[in-house]
Write an enzyme that holds these catalytic residues in place. Structure first.
Site, PDB file in Angstrom:
ATOM      1  CE  LYS A 289      -5.465   3.955   1.415  1.00  0.00           C
ATOM      2  NZ  LYS A 289      -4.614   5.103   1.854  1.00  0.00           N
TER       3      LYS A 289
ATOM      4  CB  CYS B 123      -0.927  -0.016   1.202  1.00  0.00           C
ATOM      5  SG  CYS B 123      -1.813  -1.577   1.325  1.00  0.00           S
TER       6      CYS B 123
ATOM      7  CG  HIS C 179      -6.414   0.648   0.409  1.00  0.00           C
ATOM      8  ND1 HIS C 179      -5.355   0.966  -0.416  1.00  0.00           N
ATOM      9  CD2 HIS C 179      -5.868   0.357   1.620  1.00  0.00           C
ATOM     10  CE1 HIS C 179      -4.223   0.849   0.248  1.00  0.00           C
ATOM     11  NE2 HIS C 179      -4.502   0.491   1.495  1.00  0.00           N
TER      12      HIS C 179
ATOM     13  CG  HIS D   8      -2.133   4.446   4.920  1.00  0.00           C
ATOM     14  ND1 HIS D   8      -1.915   4.312   3.577  1.00  0.00           N
ATOM     15  CD2 HIS D   8      -2.285   3.186   5.413  1.00  0.00           C
ATOM     16  CE1 HIS D   8      -1.937   3.012   3.264  1.00  0.00           C
ATOM     17  NE2 HIS D   8      -2.163   2.314   4.354  1.00  0.00           N
TER      18      HIS D   8
ATOM     19  CD  GLU E 134      -2.572   7.752   8.869  1.00  0.00           C
ATOM     20  OE1 GLU E 134      -3.413   6.891   8.570  1.00  0.00           O
ATOM     21  OE2 GLU E 134      -2.090   8.564   8.039  1.00  0.00           O
TER      22      GLU E 134
ATOM     23  CG  PHE F 258      -0.487  -5.327   5.185  1.00  0.00           C
ATOM     24  CD1 PHE F 258      -0.849  -4.698   6.365  1.00  0.00           C
ATOM     25  CD2 PHE F 258      -1.440  -6.072   4.520  1.00  0.00           C
ATOM     26  CE1 PHE F 258      -2.134  -4.806   6.878  1.00  0.00           C
ATOM     27  CE2 PHE F 258      -2.732  -6.186   5.019  1.00  0.00           C
ATOM     28  CZ  PHE F 258      -3.079  -5.553   6.205  1.00  0.00           C
TER      29      PHE F 258
END
Lengths: 86, 399
Positions: free
Chosen positions: B323, B162, B328, B294, B305, B387
């Site tokens: 998003k 991502c 996403h 994010h 975050e 990830f």
């Protein structure tokens, strides 16, 4: 089965042309069928006729499958089909 | 070192098939999340996504091109053409070794791989499409752009899940800044909205069945999207000399690795990446007027975050997480979100987080919710945390 008509249709689709405009003497180069296009033609022939075409893009002439012209491709397919039946 | 500006942008995503349509949808806060219309959707437990609708590939590409281009590559080429046109650039007559391409992707030509597996495993056939390899390779979209535009310099693909796009844009920025190239196309592309793509994500149990609500108390997961965004990055002096319009300046880039866990985020790694981007840009936290988070809508990311933002900024500037609008986009996420960043910097419009229902007391951020907020944003950060614990943060300022 009209092998010539089916092969001509495959080549015409690859060249984005009307199959009626193709003649046996026409060269694949002149039809704009490049090396990638030839690989696609071989794939389509294998799918259509349930054949295994002896073609290696590293040595395109070695397998005896002549991809030079419309007529040579038709002849090569007919020969492979003949072997299968024999 | 040279300053680096963005002189062209293009995108294809669920909100629109060009940057203008996308920006209008971002400003309107109109989510593009809908029931999935893909093969075997009835076998999925998650049946929503932010797909690109009415994608007419036949109208955009020739049959010969389509036999070589996975859906992700089609998105990238379309976005790239818009970016090049917007920058007033054309194809180089001979390959320009001072110009290149860096794209991010997570799945590459995933749908081409899936199709070939269906052919051999499901249909039991013994041959697959002859261009399966050039379609599915992760560098396919990068190479297609290089070939299309005659970009003969450094070109490669970055795969950091991502964070792929932010890594790609950041590396392209560093190359132009350091003088390794004068012009780079950078961004990302992914098309993982397929049966296998969604099945894999279903397995992790991080997808929401009903919507993406980042930082909301009711959040219950991410919603997958797809698309591409591509930008023209060039040396500022060169852009000024040729009279190019400047959309924004890339001021800095920070990247860190959590070195901790494969899927759980670590606020310290995220905070370190934000600090690194600020340091690289020569900016202090009080210079930052906005953060494009994010913000995936998962319980873990958003809590981590928010904690990282508080560690760097205290209360912090206005935050959005788009998003919630375009889903996403995985390897294309940071690139599509850069369109929202340019909307904020150039037009002073911060797109809202959609679907926000209730504040989460653990978050405590100044979230832009409901409607877009008008704000003069001189500089901002755009976060991407992957990830595997890989973090990439871009710092931008008005061009």
């Amino acid at each position: 089965m009209d092998v010539a008509a089916i092969v001509t249709a495959i080549l015409a689709r690859q060249a984005v042309r009307d199959p009626a405009t193709l003649r046996p003497g026409m060269r694949l180069d002149d039809l704009g069928i490049d090396s990638l296009g030839r690989v696609e033609v071989v794939f389509a022939i294998e799918e259509q006729f349930d054949l295994s075409v002896p073609f290696n893009a590293n040595t395109p002439d070695a397998g005896g499958f002549d991809l030079t012209s419309v007529g040579s491709v038709i002849a090569a397919v007919e020969a492979l089909l003949g072997e299968g039946r024999g | 070192m040279r300053r680096v500006v963005i002189t062209g942008m293009g995108t294809v995503n669920a909100l629109g098939q060009d940057a203008g349509t996308t920006m209008a949808a971002l400003a309107a806060g109109r989510p593009a999340i809908a029931p999935l219309e893909i093969r075997d959707a009835a076998r999925l437990s998650i049946r929503i996504g932010a797909g690109v609708r009415d994608w007419n590939a036949d109208a955009r590409f020739s049959p010969a091109e389509l036999s070589l281009y996975d859906r992700a590559t089609q998105f990238a080429l379309t976005a790239g053409a818009e970016a090049m046109a917007g920058a007033g650039l054309g194809r180089a007559a001979t390959p320009d070794i001072r110009a290149g391409v860096v794209l991010g992707t997570a799945g590459g030509g995933l749908q081409s791989a899936e199709e070939s597996y269906r052919t051999v495993f499901e249909a039991g056939r013994d041959r697959v499409h002859p261009f399966t390899v050039p379609r599915l390779m992760h560098n396919a979209a990068t190479s297609a752009l290089s070939i299309r535009w005659g970009l003969g310099g450094p070109s490669f693909t970055v795969a950091t899940a991502c964070a792929s796009s932010n890594h790609a844009i950041g590396l392209a920025f560093q190359m132009v800044r350091a003088g390794a190239a004068d012009l780079m196309l950078a961004g990302g592309a992914d098309a993982m909205l397929s049966f296998a793509g969604i099945k894999a994500w279903e397995g992790l149990r991080v997808l929401s069945p009903d919507g993406c609500r980042p930082f909301c108390a009711t959040r219950n997961g991410m919603v997958m999207g797809e698309g591409a965004a591509v930008f023209v990055l060039e040396a500022r002096d060169r852009a000024l000399a040729r009279g190019a319009g400047i959309l924004a300046e890339i001021a800095g880039f920070g990247m860190t690795s959590d070195a901790a866990d494969m899927v759980l985020p670590n606020p310290e790694g995220a905070a370190a990446a934000m600090r690194a981007a600020l340091d690289d840009a020569g900016l202090s936290p009080r210079d930052i007027g906005h953060i494009n988070a994010h913000g995936t809508g998962t319980a873990a990311n958003d809590r981590s975050e928010a904690s990282a933002i508080h560690a760097v900024f205290g209360e912090g500037p206005p935050v959005t997480a788009t998003k919630s609008l375009h889903g996403h986009c995985i390897g294309a996420a940071g690139a599509v979100e850069l369109v929202a960043c340019i909307l904020a910097l150039r037009d002073g419009v911060i797109a809202p987080v959609a679907g926000h229902v209730a504040a989460d007391p653990d978050i405590g951020l100044d979230l832009v919710t409901g409607h877009a907020r008008k704000a003069g944003v001189g500089a901002l950060l755009s976060n991407a945390f992957a990830f595997g614990g890989l973090n990439a943060v871009l710092a931008l300022r008005q061009g």
